[in-house]
Structure formats: C-alpha cells, structure tokens
Design a protein around this motif. Sequence first.
Motif, PDB file in Angstrom:
ATOM      1  N   ASN A   1     -56.910   6.446 -10.062  1.00 49.52           N
ATOM      2  CA  ASN A   1     -57.566   5.113 -10.091  1.00 49.52           C
ATOM      3  C   ASN A   1     -56.533   4.078 -10.466  1.00 49.52           C
ATOM      4  OD1 ASN A   1     -59.961   5.539  -8.856  1.00 49.52           O
ATOM      5  ND2 ASN A   1     -61.088   6.328 -10.862  1.00 49.52           N
ATOM      6  N   SER A   2     -55.465   4.400 -11.371  1.00 48.67           N
ATOM      7  CA  SER A   2     -54.401   3.370 -11.752  1.00 48.67           C
ATOM      8  C   SER A   2     -53.385   3.259 -10.897  1.00 48.67           C
ATOM      9  CB  SER A   2     -53.994   3.923 -13.272  1.00 48.67           C
ATOM     10  OG  SER A   2     -53.236   5.022 -13.104  1.00 48.67           O
ATOM     11  N   MET A   3     -53.242   4.064  -9.695  1.00 48.35           N
ATOM     12  CA  MET A   3     -52.446   4.108  -8.702  1.00 48.35           C
ATOM     13  C   MET A   3     -52.539   2.712  -7.945  1.00 48.35           C
ATOM     14  SD  MET A   3     -52.063   7.958  -7.862  1.00 48.35           S
ATOM     15  CE  MET A   3     -50.831   7.964  -6.614  1.00 48.35           C
ATOM     16  N   LYS A   4     -51.380   2.145  -7.433  1.00 45.75           N
ATOM     17  CA  LYS A   4     -51.528   1.108  -6.724  1.00 45.75           C
ATOM     18  C   LYS A   4     -51.764   1.443  -5.145  1.00 45.75           C
ATOM     19  CE  LYS A   4     -48.323  -1.695  -9.463  1.00 45.75           C
ATOM     20  NZ  LYS A   4     -47.310  -2.575  -9.601  1.00 45.75           N
ATOM     21  N   PRO A   5     -52.709   1.249  -4.594  1.00 50.75           N
ATOM     22  CA  PRO A   5     -53.231   1.904  -3.603  1.00 50.75           C
ATOM     23  C   PRO A   5     -52.332   1.319  -2.067  1.00 50.75           C
ATOM     24  CG  PRO A   5     -54.660  -0.135  -3.807  1.00 50.75           C
ATOM     25  CD  PRO A   5     -53.752   0.166  -5.122  1.00 50.75           C
ATOM     26  N   ASN A   6     -51.499   0.404  -2.286  1.00 46.69           N
ATOM     27  CA  ASN A   6     -50.918  -0.174  -1.079  1.00 46.69           C
ATOM     28  C   ASN A   6     -49.505   0.576  -0.946  1.00 46.69           C
ATOM     29  OD1 ASN A   6     -53.203  -1.092   0.324  1.00 46.69           O
ATOM     30  ND2 ASN A   6     -53.040  -2.850  -0.828  1.00 46.69           N
ATOM     31  N   LYS A   7     -49.050   1.372  -1.983  1.00 50.64           N
ATOM     32  CA  LYS A   7     -47.560   1.824  -2.171  1.00 50.64           C
ATOM     33  C   LYS A   7     -47.437   2.833  -1.000  1.00 50.64           C
ATOM     34  CE  LYS A   7     -46.021  -0.682  -5.623  1.00 50.64           C
ATOM     35  NZ  LYS A   7     -44.919  -1.639  -5.486  1.00 50.64           N
ATOM     36  N   ALA A   8     -46.091   2.821  -0.650  1.00 52.33           N
ATOM     37  CA  ALA A   8     -45.712   3.975   0.488  1.00 52.33           C
ATOM     38  C   ALA A   8     -45.996   5.284  -0.422  1.00 52.33           C
ATOM     39  CB  ALA A   8     -44.326   3.928   0.506  1.00 52.33           C
ATOM     40  N   PRO A   9     -46.381   6.675   0.516  1.00 54.37           N
ATOM     41  CA  PRO A   9     -46.620   7.579   0.143  1.00 54.37           C
ATOM     42  C   PRO A   9     -45.304   8.398  -0.117  1.00 54.37           C
ATOM     43  CG  PRO A   9     -46.719   7.430   2.527  1.00 54.37           C
ATOM     44  CD  PRO A   9     -46.763   6.105   1.941  1.00 54.37           C
ATOM     45  N   GLY A  10     -45.651   9.460  -0.807  1.00 56.99           N
ATOM     46  CA  GLY A  10     -44.533  10.227  -1.318  1.00 56.99           C
ATOM     47  C   GLY A  10     -44.034  11.176  -0.319  1.00 56.99           C
ATOM     48  N   PRO A  11     -43.255  12.243  -0.397  1.00 58.05           N
ATOM     49  CA  PRO A  11     -42.958  13.214   0.598  1.00 58.05           C
ATOM     50  C   PRO A  11     -43.859  14.087   1.330  1.00 58.05           C
ATOM     51  CG  PRO A  11     -41.876  13.854  -1.488  1.00 58.05           C
ATOM     52  CD  PRO A  11     -42.708  12.781  -1.826  1.00 58.05           C
ATOM     53  N   ASP A  12     -44.973  14.006   0.398  1.00 58.88           N
ATOM     54  CA  ASP A  12     -46.222  14.896   1.071  1.00 58.88           C
ATOM     55  C   ASP A  12     -47.134  13.990   2.129  1.00 58.88           C
ATOM     56  OD1 ASP A  12     -47.543  13.143  -0.699  1.00 58.88           O
ATOM     57  OD2 ASP A  12     -48.063  14.555  -2.126  1.00 58.88           O
ATOM     58  N   LYS A  13     -46.539  12.689   2.121  1.00 56.02           N
ATOM     59  CA  LYS A  13     -47.397  11.678   2.938  1.00 56.02           C
ATOM     60  C   LYS A  13     -48.802  11.556   2.632  1.00 56.02           C
ATOM     61  CE  LYS A  13     -44.023  11.883   6.153  1.00 56.02           C
ATOM     62  NZ  LYS A  13     -42.997  11.709   5.342  1.00 56.02           N
ATOM     63  N   ILE A  14     -49.446  11.546   1.299  1.00 56.33           N
ATOM     64  CA  ILE A  14     -50.564  11.553   0.747  1.00 56.33           C
ATOM     65  C   ILE A  14     -50.371  10.056  -0.095  1.00 56.33           C
ATOM     66  CG2 ILE A  14     -52.328  11.878  -0.629  1.00 56.33           C
ATOM     67  CD1 ILE A  14     -51.517  14.804  -0.128  1.00 56.33           C
ATOM     68  N   THR A  15     -51.350   8.950   0.474  1.00 62.26           N
ATOM     69  CA  THR A  15     -51.149   7.772  -0.164  1.00 62.26           C
ATOM     70  C   THR A  15     -51.971   7.694  -1.345  1.00 62.26           C
ATOM     71  OG1 THR A  15     -52.909   6.876   1.145  1.00 62.26           O
ATOM     72  CG2 THR A  15     -50.447   6.708   2.211  1.00 62.26           C
ATOM     73  N   ALA A  16     -51.589   6.769  -2.213  1.00 59.82           N
ATOM     74  CA  ALA A  16     -52.568   6.518  -3.404  1.00 59.82           C
ATOM     75  C   ALA A  16     -54.142   6.217  -2.905  1.00 59.82           C
ATOM     76  CB  ALA A  16     -52.298   5.635  -4.200  1.00 59.82           C
ATOM     77  N   ASN A  17     -54.110   5.377  -1.700  1.00 66.77           N
ATOM     78  CA  ASN A  17     -55.360   5.006  -1.292  1.00 66.77           C
ATOM     79  C   ASN A  17     -56.178   6.126  -0.771  1.00 66.77           C
ATOM     80  OD1 ASN A  17     -57.301   3.448  -0.372  1.00 66.77           O
ATOM     81  ND2 ASN A  17     -56.438   2.932   1.694  1.00 66.77           N
ATOM     82  N   MET A  18     -55.632   7.010  -0.350  1.00 70.13           N
ATOM     83  CA  MET A  18     -56.408   8.515   0.277  1.00 70.13           C
ATOM     84  C   MET A  18     -56.798   9.161  -0.991  1.00 70.13           C
ATOM     85  SD  MET A  18     -53.559   9.621   3.246  1.00 70.13           S
ATOM     86  CE  MET A  18     -54.096  11.158   3.512  1.00 70.13           C
ATOM     87  N   LEU A  19     -55.933   9.252  -1.992  1.00 75.09           N
ATOM     88  CA  LEU A  19     -56.672  10.059  -3.319  1.00 75.09           C
ATOM     89  C   LEU A  19     -57.635   9.041  -3.844  1.00 75.09           C
ATOM     90  CD1 LEU A  19     -53.206  11.095  -4.990  1.00 75.09           C
ATOM     91  CD2 LEU A  19     -54.810  12.612  -3.752  1.00 75.09           C
ATOM     92  N   GLN A  20     -57.551   8.102  -3.677  1.00 73.04           N
ATOM     93  CA  GLN A  20     -58.663   6.971  -4.270  1.00 73.04           C
ATOM     94  C   GLN A  20     -59.893   7.263  -3.724  1.00 73.04           C
ATOM     95  OE1 GLN A  20     -56.660   3.322  -4.715  1.00 73.04           O
ATOM     96  NE2 GLN A  20     -55.622   3.980  -6.678  1.00 73.04           N
ATOM     97  N   HIS A  21     -59.912   7.318  -2.273  1.00 76.35           N
ATOM     98  CA  HIS A  21     -61.101   7.367  -1.603  1.00 76.35           C
ATOM     99  C   HIS A  21     -61.674   8.649  -1.574  1.00 76.35           C
ATOM    100  CE1 HIS A  21     -60.039   3.607   0.343  1.00 76.35           C
ATOM    101  NE2 HIS A  21     -61.234   3.278   0.486  1.00 76.35           N
ATOM    102  N   ALA A  22     -60.988   9.780  -1.995  1.00 78.71           N
ATOM    103  CA  ALA A  22     -61.529  11.279  -2.119  1.00 78.71           C
ATOM    104  C   ALA A  22     -61.467  11.896  -3.407  1.00 78.71           C
ATOM    105  CB  ALA A  22     -60.388  12.213  -0.900  1.00 78.71           C
ATOM    106  N   ILE A  23     -61.494  10.886  -4.536  1.00 76.69           N
ATOM    107  CA  ILE A  23     -61.029  11.257  -5.687  1.00 76.69           C
ATOM    108  C   ILE A  23     -62.200  12.243  -6.026  1.00 76.69           C
ATOM    109  CG2 ILE A  23     -62.747   9.308  -6.828  1.00 76.69           C
ATOM    110  CD1 ILE A  23     -60.423   9.135  -8.873  1.00 76.69           C
ATOM    111  N   ASP A  24     -63.473  12.121  -5.770  1.00 74.63           N
ATOM    112  CA  ASP A  24     -64.296  13.398  -6.064  1.00 74.63           C
ATOM    113  C   ASP A  24     -63.935  14.696  -5.579  1.00 74.63           C
ATOM    114  OD1 ASP A  24     -65.913  11.674  -7.837  1.00 74.63           O
ATOM    115  OD2 ASP A  24     -67.063  10.881  -6.078  1.00 74.63           O
ATOM    116  N   ILE A  25     -63.488  14.654  -4.537  1.00 72.89           N
ATOM    117  CA  ILE A  25     -62.928  16.002  -3.789  1.00 72.89           C
ATOM    118  C   ILE A  25     -61.643  16.448  -4.555  1.00 72.89           C
ATOM    119  CG2 ILE A  25     -62.224  17.012  -1.528  1.00 72.89           C
ATOM    120  CD1 ILE A  25     -64.011  14.776  -0.388  1.00 72.89           C
TER     121      ILE A  25
END
Length: 113
Positions: A80-104
């Motif tokens: 949740n502390s990650m900035k959602p609009n930052k570029a993804p890492g080499p795995d192409k997973i964005t912070a926004n994706m992690l935040q929306h799927a946090i329970d999973i």
Amino acid sequence: GYALQGGPWEDRPNLQRHKASSGSDRQQAGEGQDPGQETLEIMRDRHFGPTPTANIRQIQTVEERDTLKFELSEVKDAINSMKPNKAPGPDKITANMLQHAIDIVAEPLLKLF
C-alpha cells in the motif's frame, strides 16, 4: 616531485602534485613506474578513497537470517505504501496491480520472503 609531467595532465596541477598516501612524493613518470599505472592510482585515490573494512559482527549467519520473518500486515503495508503510477520492474508488475490484488498476492509474497 611531480606525478606526471607533460602530456594531457600538464594543465592539471592538482594531479601533477598528487602525493602518495604515505605522504612522500610519488616518483616522476619514467623513473620506475608506468605512467598509466600512476594515472590509475591517482584516480583511485582521488575518487574512491581507502577500501572499507567489514565488521564481522554485522554479518548475519544463515540461522539468524532465516529467523527474520515478516507479518502479513507488514507485507500489505509495504504494498500500500508503493506509488501506484510508477513504472513496473522487469517483471512488468505495477504497484497499481499489486494494490488492486492485495488480498490475493500478499500471502504468496509473504511465503516468498
């Protein structure tokens, strides 16, 4: 004495007058030491300084490292502390994706680390 005389270092008096770490003057180029090696030593001393020493007490053993565990709440807080609009890492997973799927994703991430 001058470390390097003539050549491209002529207009760099701070490099010409560079002293060895022992405090004695370096030998003039051509008197026993390769000028290229001399230049490397000057650059190393000026830009990198002394080599740091390791404090063996700060190094964790495998057993100590394996006992460091995270709580699920800490993983979720980190996501949740990650900035959602930052570029993804080499795995192409964005912070926004992690935040929306946090329970999973939080629990599998906890198991990874």
